[in-house]
Design a protein around this motif. Structure first.
Motif, PDB file in Angstrom:
ATOM      1  N   LEU A   1       0.830  -1.197   0.000  1.00 31.79           N
ATOM      2  CA  LEU A   1       0.000   0.000   0.000  1.00 31.79           C
ATOM      3  C   LEU A   1       0.863   1.246   0.000  1.00 31.79           C
ATOM      4  O   LEU A   1       0.611   2.197  -0.749  1.00 31.79           O
ATOM      5  N   LYS A   2       1.893   1.260   0.848  1.00 35.44           N
ATOM      6  CA  LYS A   2       2.776   2.423   0.907  1.00 35.44           C
ATOM      7  C   LYS A   2       3.435   2.653  -0.457  1.00 35.44           C
ATOM      8  O   LYS A   2       3.596   3.791  -0.897  1.00 35.44           O
ATOM      9  N   THR A   3       3.818   1.552  -1.101  1.00 37.20           N
ATOM     10  CA  THR A   3       4.435   1.677  -2.421  1.00 37.20           C
ATOM     11  C   THR A   3       3.461   2.265  -3.430  1.00 37.20           C
ATOM     12  O   THR A   3       3.810   3.120  -4.234  1.00 37.20           O
TER      13      THR A   3
ATOM     14  N   LYS B   1     -14.773  -1.691   2.916  1.00 32.01           N
ATOM     15  CA  LYS B   1     -14.225  -2.982   2.480  1.00 32.01           C
ATOM     16  C   LYS B   1     -15.323  -3.882   1.921  1.00 32.01           C
ATOM     17  O   LYS B   1     -15.112  -4.590   0.921  1.00 32.01           O
ATOM     18  N   ASN B   2     -16.513  -3.853   2.541  1.00 32.22           N
ATOM     19  CA  ASN B   2     -17.629  -4.660   2.034  1.00 32.22           C
ATOM     20  C   ASN B   2     -18.016  -4.230   0.619  1.00 32.22           C
ATOM     21  O   ASN B   2     -18.261  -5.068  -0.255  1.00 32.22           O
ATOM     22  N   ILE B   3     -18.087  -2.921   0.409  1.00 28.64           N
ATOM     23  CA  ILE B   3     -18.461  -2.399  -0.921  1.00 28.64           C
ATOM     24  C   ILE B   3     -17.448  -2.839  -1.964  1.00 28.64           C
ATOM     25  O   ILE B   3     -17.814  -3.334  -3.038  1.00 28.64           O
ATOM     26  N   ILE B   4     -16.168  -2.673  -1.657  1.00 28.09           N
ATOM     27  CA  ILE B   4     -15.119  -3.027  -2.616  1.00 28.09           C
ATOM     28  C   ILE B   4     -15.098  -4.534  -2.863  1.00 28.09           C
ATOM     29  O   ILE B   4     -14.912  -4.994  -4.000  1.00 28.09           O
ATOM     30  N   THR B   5     -15.312  -5.326  -1.818  1.00 23.29           N
ATOM     31  CA  THR B   5     -15.320  -6.780  -1.975  1.00 23.29           C
ATOM     32  C   THR B   5     -16.475  -7.230  -2.859  1.00 23.29           C
ATOM     33  O   THR B   5     -16.297  -8.062  -3.770  1.00 23.29           O
ATOM     34  N   VAL B   6     -17.667  -6.711  -2.614  1.00 17.69           N
ATOM     35  CA  VAL B   6     -18.829  -7.065  -3.440  1.00 17.69           C
ATOM     36  C   VAL B   6     -18.580  -6.681  -4.894  1.00 17.69           C
ATOM     37  O   VAL B   6     -18.843  -7.467  -5.816  1.00 17.69           O
ATOM     38  N   LEU B   7     -18.042  -5.494  -5.109  1.00 25.63           N
ATOM     39  CA  LEU B   7     -17.781  -5.049  -6.482  1.00 25.63           C
ATOM     40  C   LEU B   7     -16.652  -5.856  -7.129  1.00 25.63           C
ATOM     41  O   LEU B   7     -16.621  -6.030  -8.346  1.00 25.63           O
ATOM     42  N   THR B   8     -15.721  -6.350  -6.333  1.00 26.26           N
ATOM     43  CA  THR B   8     -14.644  -7.174  -6.879  1.00 26.26           C
ATOM     44  C   THR B   8     -15.190  -8.442  -7.524  1.00 26.26           C
ATOM     45  O   THR B   8     -14.781  -8.827  -8.625  1.00 26.26           O
TER      46      THR B   8
ATOM     47  N   LEU C   1      -6.722  -2.810   0.538  1.00 24.87           N
ATOM     48  CA  LEU C   1      -7.479  -2.375   1.715  1.00 24.87           C
ATOM     49  C   LEU C   1      -7.580  -3.458   2.791  1.00 24.87           C
ATOM     50  O   LEU C   1      -7.723  -3.146   3.980  1.00 24.87           O
ATOM     51  N   LYS C   2      -7.511  -4.713   2.379  1.00 26.96           N
ATOM     52  CA  LYS C   2      -7.797  -5.827   3.278  1.00 26.96           C
ATOM     53  C   LYS C   2      -7.034  -5.787   4.605  1.00 26.96           C
ATOM     54  O   LYS C   2      -7.635  -5.978   5.677  1.00 26.96           O
TER      55      LYS C   2
ATOM     56  N   ILE D   1      -7.440   4.311   7.294  1.00 30.09           N
ATOM     57  CA  ILE D   1      -6.915   4.998   6.115  1.00 30.09           C
ATOM     58  C   ILE D   1      -7.637   6.333   6.000  1.00 30.09           C
ATOM     59  O   ILE D   1      -8.837   6.436   6.290  1.00 30.09           O
ATOM     60  N   LYS D   2      -6.920   7.364   5.626  1.00 25.58           N
ATOM     61  CA  LYS D   2      -7.535   8.671   5.408  1.00 25.58           C
ATOM     62  C   LYS D   2      -8.292   8.671   4.085  1.00 25.58           C
ATOM     63  O   LYS D   2      -7.920   7.964   3.148  1.00 25.58           O
ATOM     64  N   GLY D   3      -9.327   9.499   4.019  1.00 22.93           N
ATOM     65  CA  GLY D   3     -10.082   9.602   2.776  1.00 22.93           C
ATOM     66  C   GLY D   3      -9.204  10.044   1.626  1.00 22.93           C
ATOM     67  O   GLY D   3      -9.335   9.549   0.499  1.00 22.93           O
TER      68      GLY D   3
END
Length: 555
Positions: A5-7, A343-350, A370-371, A376-378
């Motif tokens: 993530l940092k990368t 995370k739920n939204i992104i997982t469902v969309l994945t 994100l997992k 995390i900041k917006g």
């Protein structure tokens, strides 16, 4: 994974601001619709123009809004009337709007922590002071109360030499000290009106505001009737006086002790001397609808109105596009419940998204990034999306299709979100059943609670989830039907509302024409038939590519 993530976040430095700006500009419509215009005395600003405007030496009233939000649309006529009335205060007050539904403003609205819309914020001339949220002192959307609160806020500030002065005169002020206001020969001020303002009264303040259109008069507040003697006036029960450049003072008699009557009296005095107020804001003719309904728009509208109804990939892409680039990145900080909802939204969309190959890769990478995170900041989430999206061609549609409106700002985003939600419940019901029954509804609820920019819509959905016992859903079929029934409840609630599109009335869906078997002879719903209809309508293989440049790259 944290290192990854940092990368990725560091990699955003390689995504030049010019590239991000170019992508955002590409999404802007040439005739971008807005709830307000200059003719309403509301200047629409964005991330590039708001901060310079806030540095100006006057008061600023800013409405943060979401143009797709029904509550914002219903408030618009009220705010327009108020803003036009406040045009006479423009010497000390400017009125602005910021549309948080525009991608370029997502970070701006996040920085100002806009959690509800419409949201009114007052910024004083002293830019070092914190701004004030009018919602904290103005319950509801009462224009009279908003105007009263604004008047008080404006009166607490200093506007500099030669500008309106709300401070009461001192007991030792006299003609000589007041004539210093005339010292500047460039000043248009020819007279000073003196208004007696008793304790706990605002009549002097309000008279000053009413007389702002007359640049030839300055209004000063007198705290004690005896102070009129300092200006060569005899003691009396008079409460209004006027002084000219030569120091000659006289009382004026108003018809009543109100700011309106005082302002009218002073105004008549000035008009008799051929001094005219600045004209009011002109009333402009409504724009021609043909400016909005360009040829391509008309062609799409004609296509969509042909029976039977279809679901268009372009609308699903628009919904996911605006989720990633606007709604999900407007939160200041994500941790705990709102991060889990994200995370739920992104997982469902994945797993269930209808995007092309690049889009599926983006969602998978975003989920993996994100997992492991606990917070995390917006702004960091926004950077992450932009970094992962670089060099991927995903969102090809630039217009709504099935969710097109016959007038500006109707349907669009909210329609596309409902379409996406229905699509997701139908996809989740198919093997291999990635999600347990009810998971999609819980994900939708999390979006409505933590991210949806339409406050009114969010609150109604949360209340409906409780009332309709959303968490009692036990099967995928029940989940599909729960959302269908909930959507019909919303349609019933807002049918006939000012936000309804006349070309797409809010009916109980599906109509008898589109699904004759969905009702029996007593017009009662036949849920098994409704379920068949919904599974067919929202099935991925039946999605229309109309409005997209090419079907290549989709499965």
């Amino acid at each position: 994974m944290i290192l990854l993530l940092k990368t990725l976040l560091y990699g955003l430095l390689l995504l030049a601001p010019a590239e991000v700006s170019a992508r955002i500009n590409a999404r802007k419509s040439a005739n971008e619709a807005s709830l307000y215009s200059d003719t309403d005395n509301v200047i629409m600003l964005d991330i590039g123009s708001l901060r310079p405007a806030l540095n100006m030496s006057n008061g600023k009233l800013v409405q943060f809004l979401n143009s797709f939000c029904g509550d914002c649309q219903r408030f618009a006529p009220i705010f327009k009337t108020l803003s036009r009335d406040l045009y006479k205060w423009r010497r000390i007050l400017r009125i602005y709007g910021v549309d948080c539904a525009q991608e370029r403003n997502a970070g701006l609205c996040r920085d100002f922590n806009i959690r509800q819309t419409p949201s009114l914020r007052f910024f004083s001339p002293d830019t070092q002071k914190n701004h004030q949220v009018l919602g904290a002192v103005v319950p509801g959307q009462d224009p009279k109360l908003i105007k009263s609160v604004l008047a008080e806020m404006l009166s607490q500030n200093d506007y500099g030499p030669g500008q309106p002065n709300f401070r009461p005169l001192k007991p030792n002020d006299d003609t000589k000290s007041l004539l210093l206001d005339f010292k500047d020969l460039e000043s248009p001020v020819k007279f000073i009106a003196l208004v007696l303002q008793p304790k706990d009264s605002k009549i002097g303040r309000d008279t000053l505001l009413e007389l702002l259109p007359f640049k030839e008069v300055a209004v000063r507040i007198v705290g004690d009737a005896g102070d009129f003697a300092n200006f060569g006036l005899q003691s009396s029960n008079q409460k209004l006086a006027i002084i000219d450049r030569n120091g000659s003072a006289q009382y004026l008699t108003a018809s009543s002790d109100t700011s309106e009557a005082y302002a009218a009296t002073v105004g008549d005095f000035l008009k008799n001397l051929n001094y005219k107020p600045d004209p009011p804001l002109p009333i402009m003719a409504r724009s021609n609808m043909t400016e909005f309904l360009d040829q391509q728009h008309q062609a799409i509208l004609a296509e969509v109105l042909k029976p039977p109804p279809k679901v268009y990939r372009a609308d699903l892409e628009q919904a996911i596009d605006k989720l990633l680039h606007i709604e999900l990145r407007k939160t200041l900080s994500l941790e705990g419940n709102n991060l889990n909802a994200l995370k739920n939204i992104i997982t469902v969309l994945t797993y269930l998204n209808p995007l092309n190959k690049d889009g599926k890769l983006l969602m998978g990478d975003l989920r993996n990034s994100l997992k492991p995170l606990q917070s995390i900041k917006g702004a960091e989430f926004a950077d992450l999306v932009d970094s992962l999206e670089k060099n991927r061609k995903i969102f090809k549609g630039r217009r709504y299709v099935g969710c097109i409106g016959s007038r500006p700002l109707l349907r669009s985003f909210t329609c596309s979100m409902w379409t996406l939600f229905h699509y997701l419940t139908v996809e989740a019901a198919k093997p291999p059943n990635y999600f347990a029954p009810g998971s999609i509804l819980i994900t939708i609820h999390g979006f409505a609670k933590y991210f949806f920019g339409c406050t009114d819509c969010s609150e109604h959905f949360q209340q409906m989830a409780i009332r309709r016992n959303m968490r009692s859903v036990k099967t995928h079929d029940e989940e599909i039907l729960w959302l269908w029934a909930a959507h019909n409840e919303v349609n019933q609630r807002i049918a006939g509302d000012s936000t309804e599109d006349p070309k797409f009335p809010k009916i109980q869906f599906p109509s008898p024409d589109n699904c004759p078997t969905c009702r029996n002879n007593n017009s009662e719903w036949q849920n098994e038939e409704v379920l068949k209809y919904l599974k067919t309508l929202y099935d991925k293989k039946n999605l229309s590519f109309y409005g997209l440049p090419t079907p290549q790259g989709y499965d």
